[in-house]
Design an enzyme around this catalytic site. Structure first.
Site, PDB file in Angstrom:
ATOM      1  N   ILE A 263     -23.108   0.020 -12.738  1.00  0.00           N
ATOM      2  CA  ILE A 263     -23.155   1.051 -11.691  1.00  0.00           C
ATOM      3  C   ILE A 263     -24.232   0.749 -10.643  1.00  0.00           C
ATOM      4  CG2 ILE A 263     -24.838   2.645 -12.722  1.00  0.00           C
ATOM      5  CD1 ILE A 263     -22.767   4.905 -12.172  1.00  0.00           C
TER       6      ILE A 263
ATOM      7  N   GLU B 290     -32.369   0.087 -21.889  1.00  0.00           N
ATOM      8  CA  GLU B 290     -32.338   1.507 -21.525  1.00  0.00           C
ATOM      9  C   GLU B 290     -31.175   2.263 -22.152  1.00  0.00           C
ATOM     10  OE1 GLU B 290     -32.862   1.518 -17.192  1.00  0.00           O
ATOM     11  OE2 GLU B 290     -34.969   1.966 -17.620  1.00  0.00           O
TER      12      GLU B 290
ATOM     13  N   HIS C 278     -25.130  -4.054 -25.101  1.00  0.00           N
ATOM     14  CA  HIS C 278     -24.393  -4.549 -23.933  1.00  0.00           C
ATOM     15  C   HIS C 278     -24.969  -5.892 -23.523  1.00  0.00           C
ATOM     16  CE1 HIS C 278     -27.640  -1.834 -22.774  1.00  0.00           C
ATOM     17  NE2 HIS C 278     -27.821  -2.558 -21.690  1.00  0.00           N
TER      18      HIS C 278
HETATM   19  P1  5GP Z   1     -30.340  -2.136 -19.934  1.00  0.00           P
HETATM   20  O1  5GP Z   1     -31.613  -1.936 -19.175  1.00  0.00           O
HETATM   21  O2  5GP Z   1     -30.169  -1.132 -21.041  1.00  0.00           O
HETATM   22  O3  5GP Z   1     -30.168  -3.558 -20.406  1.00  0.00           O
HETATM   23  O4  5GP Z   1     -29.175  -1.948 -18.894  1.00  0.00           O
HETATM   24  C1  5GP Z   1     -28.442  -0.771 -18.739  1.00  0.00           C
HETATM   25  C2  5GP Z   1     -27.515  -0.970 -17.558  1.00  0.00           C
HETATM   26  O5  5GP Z   1     -26.544   0.052 -17.579  1.00  0.00           O
HETATM   27  C3  5GP Z   1     -28.207  -0.894 -16.207  1.00  0.00           C
HETATM   28  O6  5GP Z   1     -27.981  -2.107 -15.490  1.00  0.00           O
HETATM   29  C4  5GP Z   1     -27.552   0.301 -15.533  1.00  0.00           C
HETATM   30  O7  5GP Z   1     -27.366   0.141 -14.147  1.00  0.00           O
HETATM   31  C5  5GP Z   1     -26.235   0.414 -16.277  1.00  0.00           C
HETATM   32  N1  5GP Z   1     -25.694   1.778 -16.343  1.00  0.00           N
HETATM   33  C6  5GP Z   1     -26.364   2.900 -16.700  1.00  0.00           C
HETATM   34  N2  5GP Z   1     -25.545   3.963 -16.671  1.00  0.00           N
HETATM   35  C7  5GP Z   1     -24.319   3.496 -16.279  1.00  0.00           C
HETATM   36  C8  5GP Z   1     -23.059   4.129 -16.067  1.00  0.00           C
HETATM   37  O8  5GP Z   1     -22.886   5.340 -16.207  1.00  0.00           O
HETATM   38  N3  5GP Z   1     -22.028   3.329 -15.690  1.00  0.00           N
HETATM   39  C9  5GP Z   1     -22.180   1.977 -15.513  1.00  0.00           C
HETATM   40  N4  5GP Z   1     -21.104   1.294 -15.144  1.00  0.00           N
HETATM   41  N5  5GP Z   1     -23.363   1.354 -15.709  1.00  0.00           N
HETATM   42  C10 5GP Z   1     -24.415   2.102 -16.083  1.00  0.00           C
END
Ligand code: 5GP
Length: 125
Positions: A40, A105, A110
């Site tokens: 997103i 986060e 993922h």
């Molecule tokens: P992390 O920091 O956990 O590795 O990455 C989480 C990712 O999830 C971030 O890049 C953030 O932009 C993405 N993200 C968070 N909420 C959503 C959402 O509701 N939809 C999508 N498509 N991505 C999300």
């Protein structure tokens, strides 16, 4: 806030909600083991997230508890998504943040796929 990679799975997390169809995503791939969709808040021209369908908090959790079929299916899905996006020839980067120091986060495993431009050094200096 970064999450604890060893926390119990919380099925109210945003990717669990995407898997249940409760909130939308821009899907690019789905099979029995994995779902892939555009991030997103993209950090590169191509920024795709690939998630396993099972309830795993982190790479740590998945690599410990995931079945052979889930792990093989997930790894193959990541490669397929990158191929489908045309990223193999120009090259791409995979990233999985784990826990607090990894700045994870969302507490559902993922893998980020980044591409579409030269990505520079591995970590910000
Ligand atoms: P992390 O920091 O956990 O590795 O990455 C989480 C990712 O999830 C971030 O890049 C953030 O932009 C993405 N993200 C968070 N909420 C959503 C959402 O509701 N939809 C999508 N498509 N991505 C999300």
């Amino acid at each position: 806030m970064p999450i604890d990679a060893r926390a119990p799975y919380d099925d109210s997390n945003v990717f669990a909600r995407i898997l249940r169809g409760e909130i939308p995503c821009r899907k690019v791939y789905e099979d029995a083991h994995a779902l892939a969709f555009h991030d997103i808040n993209p950090q590169a021209p191509d920024h795709i997230l690939v998630i396993p369908k099972g309830a795993y908090v982190s790479w740590d959790d998945f690599s410990e508890r995931g079945s052979e079929a889930e792990m093989a299916g997930f790894v193959r899905a990541v490669g397929q998504v990158a191929r489908d996006a045309g990223l193999v020839e120009p090259g791409y980067r995979l990233l999985a943040n784990v826990g607090v120091n990894g700045h994870q986060e969302v507490p559902h495993l993922h893998v980020h796929i980044f591409g579409g431009r030269p990505l520079g050094p591995m970590l910000a200096r």
